[in-house]
Write a protein that holds these residues in place. Structure first.
Motif, short mmCIF file in Angstrom:
data_model
loop_
_atom_site.label_atom_id
_atom_site.label_comp_id
_atom_site.label_asym_id
_atom_site.label_seq_id
_atom_site.Cartn_x
_atom_site.Cartn_y
_atom_site.Cartn_z
N ILE A 176 14.05 6.51 2.30
CA ILE A 176 14.16 7.61 1.35
C ILE A 176 14.95 8.76 1.95
CG2 ILE A 176 12.86 9.35 0.07
CD1 ILE A 176 10.61 7.35 -0.22
N PHE A 224 10.14 5.37 -5.06
CA PHE A 224 11.03 6.48 -4.71
C PHE A 224 12.24 6.00 -3.93
CE2 PHE A 224 8.29 9.54 -6.27
CZ PHE A 224 9.07 10.65 -6.41
N GLY A 225 11.98 5.09 -2.99
CA GLY A 225 13.09 4.55 -2.22
C GLY A 225 14.11 3.88 -3.11
N ASN A 279 0.81 -1.22 0.00
CA ASN A 279 0.00 0.00 0.00
C ASN A 279 0.84 1.27 0.00
OD1 ASN A 279 0.87 0.28 2.58
ND2 ASN A 279 -1.10 -0.08 3.55
N ILE A 280 2.16 1.13 -0.19
CA ILE A 280 3.01 2.31 -0.32
C ILE A 280 3.81 2.21 -1.61
CG2 ILE A 280 3.31 3.05 2.06
CD1 ILE A 280 5.78 1.12 1.99
N LEU A 319 5.89 5.13 -2.96
CA LEU A 319 7.01 5.49 -2.10
C LEU A 319 8.12 4.46 -2.23
CD1 LEU A 319 5.26 6.73 1.11
CD2 LEU A 319 6.54 8.05 -0.52
N TYR A 320 7.73 3.20 -2.42
CA TYR A 320 8.73 2.15 -2.63
C TYR A 320 9.59 2.48 -3.85
CZ TYR A 320 10.60 -2.35 -4.09
OH TYR A 320 11.43 -3.34 -4.51
N SER A 364 16.10 6.38 -5.13
CA SER A 364 17.14 7.07 -4.37
C SER A 364 18.30 6.13 -4.05
CB SER A 364 16.56 7.69 -3.10
OG SER A 364 15.99 6.70 -2.31
N GLN A 380 4.78 0.40 7.57
CA GLN A 380 5.41 0.43 6.24
C GLN A 380 5.84 1.83 5.84
OE1 GLN A 380 2.27 -1.16 3.94
NE2 GLN A 380 2.47 -3.20 4.80
N LEU A 434 -1.69 5.19 -2.53
CA LEU A 434 -0.28 5.08 -2.93
C LEU A 434 -0.01 3.77 -3.64
CD1 LEU A 434 1.45 6.41 0.27
CD2 LEU A 434 1.73 7.37 -1.97
N ILE A 482 9.67 3.01 4.76
CA ILE A 482 10.11 3.49 3.46
C ILE A 482 10.59 4.93 3.55
CG2 ILE A 482 7.97 4.38 2.46
CD1 ILE A 482 10.20 1.89 0.73
#
Lengths: 350, 167
Positions: free
Chosen positions: B60, A129-130, A122-123, A126-127, A133, B52, A183, B56
């Motif tokens: 980041i 993005f991680g 559910n992210i 963002l994953y 980076s 979670q 997300l 994350i």
């Protein structure tokens, strides 16, 4: 024996899926290098690679074989462990993105429903993005461990470029997230597929342009290929690399291109949605296959645009790149975010 | 041993080993890379606790952005094992004692805290760490502190730009 009391079928299913997706990505990347050379040839009005196999179709294998056969050189003054780690990190980070992309809906084999997505977390965004980076480290570590001024300069440039454009990318994404309210990439795609709704590109044209420019910069593609600016930096951050280690760096760039195309297709162009077709009327397996094909076609179109830009637009100067990122892209993305938020509130009647 | 326990011990060993390596590595670049490994292990712990979003964002912000800045500084200053200043043994001893005292304070704090007494960790079930609940808590219950901290960040950013313009 209660050790690892898990659903083994699920593990096997996911492992098979991971293997298929990783090898498919590698295979597509192999032929993307070929497509790059063919597109360049067409744009420059020359035949391009046409010796190995019919129409030069075996060219990528010849290139790969050549890279593997080359002598493996590790400079004596380099930091050996990190020198070897660099290309591996670049490749791993490039491939990790594929785990949250919904490649299609689900297929049914022997009454078992298999989602064609490795992990619907559910992210999801963002994953990504991680992982993006993390991709900086492959470049930075490789450039630093080479113990070469040019490599180090290129690595620092590449990393600062990636960080600068990540910000605008994140801000342009927030507008999409406000529209879809989730997300998870799967939910975002489902929202675009639902009857009566349009693809996000209709609501977010400016956001898409910002995202696309930032994706170009994140993939180190022209006009943002400053880390590989030959006329200033010889060859860039992978100058000291040879053989398959160099191949990994070059290859990870193509995989990054495929993955960012897949993310753009999922976020703005309906993912595996086929326009004007109601998937729910088809058998699930056929619908899933059509979905995969639709997503692959969208990815191919994006990759073609990437190449088209590469062979049309010249490279930016470094200060121009930074000005564009910080003084144009970020304010535009903020503006886009504010307008989107205001419109959503107006429509909700608050 | 369930898979959660197995992962917990694996991540714990990884985190502690990497943390020790951060301190003992001679080369500053190696230290930074081990620190990144620590952040990964801690993010793994967050995921085990079903937080979670925290996991994350930890990756980041800390592993992705702040550690890159660390690497920038170290690479630009060209620090390496030979240029690292060698402290004398008394300073090292003082450092060990100070660090040990700090550890003792932390451990006693955790042991004394009323909130932590008789509470078992719930692995992989809690809902509070999910982004939906976290967002609701941040924007309903803690709106004022949240906005004040964002203004603080903005002022730090403006300050950095002003200093950068002067130089």
């Amino acid at each position: 024996m209660t050790l690892l009391a898990v659903d083994w079928l699920l593990i096997i299913e996911k492992l098979v899926l991971i293997a298929i997706i990783v090898f498919a990505s590698l295979g597509i990347a192999l032929y993307t290098t070929f497509a790059e050379r063919k597109v360049a040839a067409v744009l420059q009005d020359r035949p391009g690679p046409n010796r190995a196999g019919p129409f030069g179709l075996l060219q990528p294998f010849a290139d790969g074989l050549k890279l593997i056969m080359k002598e493996e050189i590790i400079p004596t003054s380099s930091n050996k462990a990190l020198f070897v780690l660099g290309p591996g990190l670049a490749m791993t980070a490039a491939l990790m993105t594929c785990s949250v992309i919904p490649w299609s809906s689900h297929i049914e084999i022997f009454d078992r429903k298999i989602d064609l997505q490795i992990a619907d977390i559910n992210i999801g965004i963002l994953y990504i993005f991680g992982v993006v980076s993390m991709g900086v480290y492959g470049m930075m570590i490789g450039g630093w461990a080479s113990n070469n001024k040019f490599s180090l300069m290129a690595a620092l440039r590449g990393a600062s470029q990636a960080i600068s454009y990540e910000l605008a990318m994140g801000l342009s994404l927030i507008a999409v997230l406000m529209l879809s309210g989730s997300l998870s990439l799967k939910t975002i795609v489902d929202g675009q597929m639902a009857a009566g709704s349009y693809w996000n590109i209709v609501y977010q044209p400016l956001g898409f342009i910002i995202f696309f420019v930032c994706a170009l910069a994140e993939c180190n593609r022209t006009p943002f290929d400053l880390p590989e600016a030959e006329n200033e930096l010889n060859f860039g951050y992978h100058q000291e690399y040879s053989s398959m280690k160099l191949g990994f760096y070059l290859f990870s760039e193509y995989i990054n291109m495929i993955m960012s195309s897949a993310v753009m297709a999922s976020l703005y162009f309906g993912g595996f949605d086929v326009p004007f077709l109601d998937e729910s009327t088809l058998a699930p397996n056929i619908a899933a296959l059509i979905g995969v094909a639709a997503l692959l076609i969208k990815i191919a179109i994006f990759i073609f645009v990437f190449m088209w830009i590469r062979w049309t637009v010249p490279r930016f100067r470094y200060d121009q790149l930074m000005n564009l990122g910080w003084k144009t892209m970020i304010p535009l993305a903020l503006f886009n975010m504010l307008v989107t938020g205001a419109l959503i509130l107006l429509k909700a009647g608050v | 041993m369930s898979i959660t326990q197995f992962l917990f011990y694996f991540l714990t060993v990884l985190a502690l080993f990497s943390a020790v390596m951060v301190v003992v590595s001679k080369n500053p670049v190696h230290s930074v890379l081990w620190l990144i490994a620590v952040f990964f292990a801690i993010s793994g712990h967050y995921i085990l606790l079903n937080a979670q979003f925290l996991a994350i964002v930890n990756l980041i912000v800390y592993a992705g952005a702040i550690m890159v800045l660390f690497l920038f500084v170290i690479m630009l200053m060209n620090l390496n094992a030979s240029t690292e200043p060698q402290k004398n043994n008394w300073l090292k001893l003082a450092g060990v004692i100070a660090g040990g005292c700090f550890l003792m304070v932390l451990v006693s704090l955790v042991k004394q805290a009323n909130e932590l007494n008789n509470i078992a960790v719930t692995m992989g079930t809690g809902e509070i760490g999910l982004i939906k609940n976290l967002g609701k808590a941040l924007f309903n219950d803690f709106v004022v502190p949240f906005e004040i901290s964002s203004v603080l960040f903005l002022s730090a950013m403006v300050g950095a730009v002003v200093i950068g313009k002067k130089a």
